[in-house]
Design an enzyme around this catalytic site. Structure first.
Site, mmCIF file in Angstrom:
data_model
loop_
_atom_site.group_PDB
_atom_site.id
_atom_site.type_symbol
_atom_site.label_atom_id
_atom_site.label_comp_id
_atom_site.label_asym_id
_atom_site.label_seq_id
_atom_site.Cartn_x
_atom_site.Cartn_y
_atom_site.Cartn_z
ATOM 1 N N TRP A 10 11.418 -2.818 -19.488
ATOM 2 C CA TRP A 10 11.505 -3.077 -18.039
ATOM 3 C C TRP A 10 10.412 -4.027 -17.558
ATOM 4 O O TRP A 10 10.455 -4.490 -16.426
ATOM 5 C CB TRP A 10 11.417 -1.756 -17.252
ATOM 6 C CG TRP A 10 12.585 -0.828 -17.460
ATOM 7 C CD1 TRP A 10 13.701 -1.060 -18.243
ATOM 8 C CD2 TRP A 10 12.765 0.468 -16.880
ATOM 9 N NE1 TRP A 10 14.552 0.019 -18.175
ATOM 10 C CE2 TRP A 10 13.999 0.970 -17.351
ATOM 11 C CE3 TRP A 10 12.000 1.264 -16.012
ATOM 12 C CZ2 TRP A 10 14.488 2.228 -16.974
ATOM 13 C CZ3 TRP A 10 12.477 2.503 -15.639
ATOM 14 C CH2 TRP A 10 13.712 2.980 -16.112
ATOM 15 N N LYS A 11 9.420 -4.283 -18.386
ATOM 16 C CA LYS A 11 8.296 -5.151 -18.006
ATOM 17 C C LYS A 11 7.690 -4.659 -16.675
ATOM 18 O O LYS A 11 7.674 -3.460 -16.428
ATOM 19 C CB LYS A 11 8.746 -6.614 -17.947
ATOM 20 C CG LYS A 11 9.460 -7.030 -19.236
ATOM 21 C CD LYS A 11 9.692 -8.496 -19.345
ATOM 22 C CE LYS A 11 10.407 -8.769 -20.673
ATOM 23 N NZ LYS A 11 10.592 -10.176 -20.953
ATOM 24 N N GLY A 175 13.836 -14.430 -21.702
ATOM 25 C CA GLY A 175 13.953 -14.658 -20.259
ATOM 26 C C GLY A 175 14.440 -16.054 -19.913
ATOM 27 O O GLY A 175 14.382 -16.466 -18.756
ATOM 28 N N SER A 215 17.040 -12.778 -24.409
ATOM 29 C CA SER A 215 18.279 -13.080 -23.678
ATOM 30 C C SER A 215 19.522 -12.425 -24.274
ATOM 31 O O SER A 215 20.599 -13.021 -24.298
ATOM 32 C CB SER A 215 18.482 -14.596 -23.553
ATOM 33 O OG SER A 215 17.420 -15.169 -22.812
HETATM 34 P P1 PGA Z 1 14.915 -10.877 -22.074
HETATM 35 O O1 PGA Z 1 13.527 -10.239 -22.566
HETATM 36 O O2 PGA Z 1 16.023 -10.000 -22.607
HETATM 37 O O3 PGA Z 1 14.831 -10.875 -20.591
HETATM 38 O O4 PGA Z 1 14.979 -12.269 -22.660
HETATM 39 C C1 PGA Z 1 13.407 -9.696 -23.854
HETATM 40 C C2 PGA Z 1 12.000 -9.198 -24.063
HETATM 41 O O5 PGA Z 1 11.052 -9.810 -23.579
HETATM 42 O O6 PGA Z 1 11.797 -8.151 -24.718
#
Ligand code: PGA
Length: 253
Positions: A10-11, A175, A215
């Site tokens: 979730w960051k 991302g 992604s």
């Molecule tokens: P993302 O991030 O799926 O938004 O590219 C993956 C991650 O950083 O673990």
């Protein structure tokens, strides 16, 4: 047999109500998992305690941390330790995420200390690593990835690898909406498994789950996960919506 895993990172997203709403939705939606599959979410540390509580009533939703300090306790303002994670029932932690490496200057030698600290606490390590775009373009990506493994993990005993999961995340795919092709993912995952085999032997290497991250979305997950050395994914953006995350979970089978 190694397990297939989908883990949501979730960051630094979601406030308290949003985090609880998402966890409740996931708990309501998640069906019994087959023996060889795992599903995990890694919320910001401030939400861990409440997410663990909600997830404890689920059919196997696991909860992991996004980071931990290498010391057990002490004067490290703003940090959290493995002992703290453990005391909240958190038994897994992401280490070495590219955002930690880039913005918080975590390098392989610091990560080696964090890996040891986590394993000493009985916490499973999900070790994240991967090359930046420039390294792929100048074709040093295999060497970079080998070093990230060797410098942070290859001091471990073979027996410790049953508490280590690898998450290969090419930084240029995180991302950005630009994912590695299934062939590029498989090529690197096969390389990773062969580096593991050279040092630890086939039995150990075959037992390690290697996740792909960068992604992963509902529309590309199935193809990526169907590669023989890809054992699931670490999901950022798409883990913040129940529908998308559960579609990716479904792509494991
Ligand atoms: P993302 O991030 O799926 O938004 O590219 C993956 C991650 O950083 O673990």
């Amino acid at each position: 047999m190694r397990k297939k895993i989908v883990a949501g990172n979730w960051k630094m997203n979601l406030d308290k109500n949003q985090a609880l709403a998402l966890t409740n939705d996931l708990v309501d939606t998640l069906c019994d998992l087959p023996e060889h599959q795992r599903v995990m979410v890694c919320p910001p540390s401030i939400h861990l305690s409440s997410v663990v509580e909600v997830a404890s009533g689920s059919k196997g939703l696991e909860v992991g941390g996004q980071n931990m300090h290498q010391a057990r306790s002490g004067a490290y303002t703003g940090e959290i330790s493995g002992a703290m994670l453990k005391s909240y029932g958190v038994n897994s932690v992401l280490l070495g995420h590219s955002e930690r490496r880039a913005y918080f200057h975590e390098d392989n030698s610091l990560l080696r200390e964090k890996v040891d600290a986590a394993l000493a606490m009985g916490i499973e390590v999900i070790y994240c690593f991967g090359e930046i775009l420039e390294e792929r373009e100048n074709e040093t990506h295999f060497d970079v990835v080998s070093s990230q493994l060797q410098e942070a993990l290859f001091h471990l005993e073979a027996s410790q690898w049953n508490r280590v999961v690898l998450a290969y995340e090419p930084v240029w795919a995180i991302g950005t909406g630009r994912t590695a092709s299934p062939e590029q993912a498989q090529e690197m995952h096969a390389h990773i498994r062969s580096v593991l085999t050279d040092t630890y032997g086939t039995e150990c290497a075959d037992g390690v789950s290697i996740l792909y991250g960068g992604s992963v979305k509902p529309d590309n997950a199935k193809e990526i996960f169907s590669q023989p050395d890809v054992d699931g994914g670490l999901i950022g953006g798409a883990s913040l919506k129940t529908e998308d995350f559960m579609a990716i979970v479904a792509a494991m089978s």
